[in-house]
Design an enzyme around this catalytic site. Structure first.
Site, PDB file in Angstrom:
ATOM      1  N   SER A 264       0.830  -1.207   0.000  1.00  0.00           N
ATOM      2  CA  SER A 264       0.000   0.000   0.000  1.00  0.00           C
ATOM      3  C   SER A 264       0.865   1.258   0.000  1.00  0.00           C
ATOM      4  CB  SER A 264      -0.888   0.014   1.239  1.00  0.00           C
ATOM      5  OG  SER A 264      -0.082   0.254   2.381  1.00  0.00           O
ATOM      6  N   LYS A 265       0.212   2.381  -0.253  1.00  0.00           N
ATOM      7  CA  LYS A 265       0.904   3.665  -0.249  1.00  0.00           C
ATOM      8  C   LYS A 265       1.531   3.910   1.123  1.00  0.00           C
ATOM      9  CE  LYS A 265      -0.343   8.520  -0.522  1.00  0.00           C
ATOM     10  NZ  LYS A 265       0.949   9.054  -0.131  1.00  0.00           N
ATOM     11  N   ARG A 266       0.837   3.436   2.149  1.00  0.00           N
ATOM     12  CA  ARG A 266       1.347   3.636   3.506  1.00  0.00           C
ATOM     13  C   ARG A 266       2.710   2.952   3.697  1.00  0.00           C
ATOM     14  NH1 ARG A 266      -2.338   1.853   7.677  1.00  0.00           N
ATOM     15  NH2 ARG A 266      -3.903   2.610   6.219  1.00  0.00           N
ATOM     16  N   ASP A 269       5.244   5.155   2.100  1.00  0.00           N
ATOM     17  CA  ASP A 269       5.512   6.343   2.902  1.00  0.00           C
ATOM     18  C   ASP A 269       6.402   5.994   4.097  1.00  0.00           C
ATOM     19  OD1 ASP A 269       3.972   7.761   1.193  1.00  0.00           O
ATOM     20  OD2 ASP A 269       2.175   7.805   2.476  1.00  0.00           O
TER      21      ASP A 269
END
Ligand code: GLU
Length: 498
Positions: A264-266, A269
């Site tokens: 995921s994008k998380r 990040d």
């Protein structure tokens, strides 16, 4: 044999995830391998999830990767099945939904959101889950339970009805997937999906997807694993229409680098890597980083994506697009998820950087130099690039590796200065530098004097680069020249306290 025709059918609901790019890539490789067509269809019938700019982002991402559709949205030239944007095909779908009703495979449903909510909470209170299907539809408001008069009256007076698929009762759907093999699902676990909505006069994903795959003569559906739960319905829809089915291949998920679950994008990040091909600025202004802007080469990105789920069956890791096309097969795509490894992604870029010519890299480095206010002579930059490219992963590393070949240090690393800038060393270094005219001579000089080579050299290096690490002294001196070396040394003498 039927012509191979595959499609990438994203919904423009945001930036394309790297998993989506991989799906597009596998479709493209499969089409090219089999001399077929690769189509880009935009599935934008869900107006609530539509995000402005997302379609253009998808098109640009594919273009950057060299995954070029030969038919579809954004393609110039022969487009025999145009339009390829589902919102522009809205007039097509209703008659197919009506056809299913006529043949008993679908029905009109009039339940309001509140009524459905009530049915759901009642089931929950009784410790059950509510499924709108053969088990419950008999007691709900639809064209199977209401009289014909009531139905026509509701069809005319209300604008919130839907057309639902009539999921057969107690059947085992037998399916085959190229990657997963034989699959069986009981219809009692499935619901009567909405196919068409009167409210916006639009089909849902399922109906539009099947109708378009049929009309566009798609031979193979290659898509992410998240669509596997839709497969039984899609099988039944083909059957209900009496159409020949394409073959299906559901690709494994891209997984987090650590732990379980979908990438995921998380994760990106948290661990410092992009999950999108290009930088994306959401309509709300939120910025997400992209592989392109992070300095990845598109061919490196494509190469690393290709190996996330597909295995060539050999040790080879570096593949050009043509080599991928040659080697690709769906049979070599694995069933289990592919763990994404950000370090490996960097490794790919490093390899691709090394393979690039000094000319090309110079062309990429010049603007970086300009950003730092350096106006250097291209031939000189090219020599520097040749010297440092083995040490870099990204072109942007060039500056960090070699900035002191373009300008004198402004500051000195304190801890290095404390260690090496000692009166004795400085004296020896100064003498060696002044008395000789090249790095080689200087080394011989130091050796002849039996001075401590490491200490003297580190002292010089500190003056030239501001720290005790970096390229070899000989290389640094060759590029900046003796004059500049001496000037930097004197500057250091003035600025550094012993
Ligand atoms: N519109 C779907 C998506 O966004 C397409 C799924 C499919 O390929 O059938 O992924």
């Amino acid at each position: 044999m039927k012509r191979t025709r595959v499609r990438f059918a994203p919904s423009p609901t945001g930036p394309l995830h790297m998993g989506g790019v991989r799906t597009a890539l596998y479709n493209y490789l499969f089409a090219k391998k089999n001399g077929g067509d690769f189509i880009l269809r935009i599935e934008d019938t869900d107006s609530h999830r539509f995000v402005p700019g997302a379609e253009q982002y998808i098109i640009e991402s594919l273009r950057w990767c060299g995954i070029i559709p030969n038919e579809g949205v954004g393609v110039e030239g022969a487009n025999p099945h145009a339009p390829y944007r589902q919102s522009e095909r809205r007039g097509i779908y209703r008659k197919y939904a009506e056809q299913l009703i006529e043949n008993g495979y679908a029905y009109y449903a009039f339940d309001t959101a509140e009524e459905l909510e009530k049915a759901r909470s009642e089931a929950e209170a009784a410790g059950q889950t509510f499924i709108y299907n053969a088990a419950t539809r008999g007691s709900l408001r639809n064209s199977l339970t209401l009289s014909q008069e009531e139905v026509s009256q509701l069809l005319n007076s209300r604008s919130d009805w839907t057309i639902r698929f009539r999921m057969p009762e107690e059947r085992t759907v037998q399916m085959d997937d190229i990657i997963r093999g034989h699959i069986e699902v009981e219809t009692s676990t499935l619901d009567d999906k909405v196919l068409w909505k009167r409210a916006d006069e639009l089909p849902t994903y399922h109906l539009a997807n099947i109708v378009d795959d049929h009309l566009m003569e798609i031979s193979h559906v290659i898509r992410g694993e998240e669509w596997l739960p839709s497969l039984p319905l899609h099988y039944l829809l083909y059957e209900a229409f009496g159409w020949e089915r394409p073959l299906f291949a559901h690709l494994p998920l891209l997984l987090k680098p650590v732990g379980n679950g979908k990438l995921s994008k998380r994760d990106g990040d948290k661990m410092g890597f992009p999950v999108f091909p290009l930088k994306w600025v959401s309509p709300e202004g939120e910025v997400s980083r992209g592989y392109r802007e992070d300095g990845y080469f598109p061919d490196a990105f494509v190469n690393l994506l290709a190996l996330l789920g597909w295995n060539p069956g050999t040790e080879q890791e570096i593949f050009s697009m043509d080599e991928l096309i040659e080697a690709f097969s769906l049979e070599k795509v694995g069933k289990s998820g592919a763990k994404f490894n950000p370090d490996k992604a960097k490794w790919f870029n490093k390899e691709y950087l090394r393979m690039r010519s000094d000319e090309e890299l110079t062309g990429l480095f010049m603007p970086v130099l300009a950003e730092h206010g350096i106006n250097a002579e291209p031939n000189r930059v090219k020599e520097i690039v040749a010297l440092i490219k083995e040490r870099a992963t990204f072109v942007s590393d060039f500056w960090d590796i070699a900035w002191y070949l373009f300008k004198a240090p402004e500051e000195y690393v304190q801890k290095d200065a404390a260690k090496f800038w000692k009166s004795e060393n400085v004296q020896m270094a100064g003498e060696a530098l002044t008395a000789t005219s090249s790095a080689q001579e200087m080394e011989e000089y130091i050796r002849a004097k039996e001075w401590p080579m490491g200490k003297v050299m580190n002292c010089i290096r500190l003056a030239l680069t501001g720290s005790s690490n970096g390229l070899g002294i000989a290389d640094i001196m060759r590029f900046i020249g003796r004059e500049e070396a001496l000037a930097r040394f004197h500057r250091a003498e003035e600025r550094l306290i012993i």
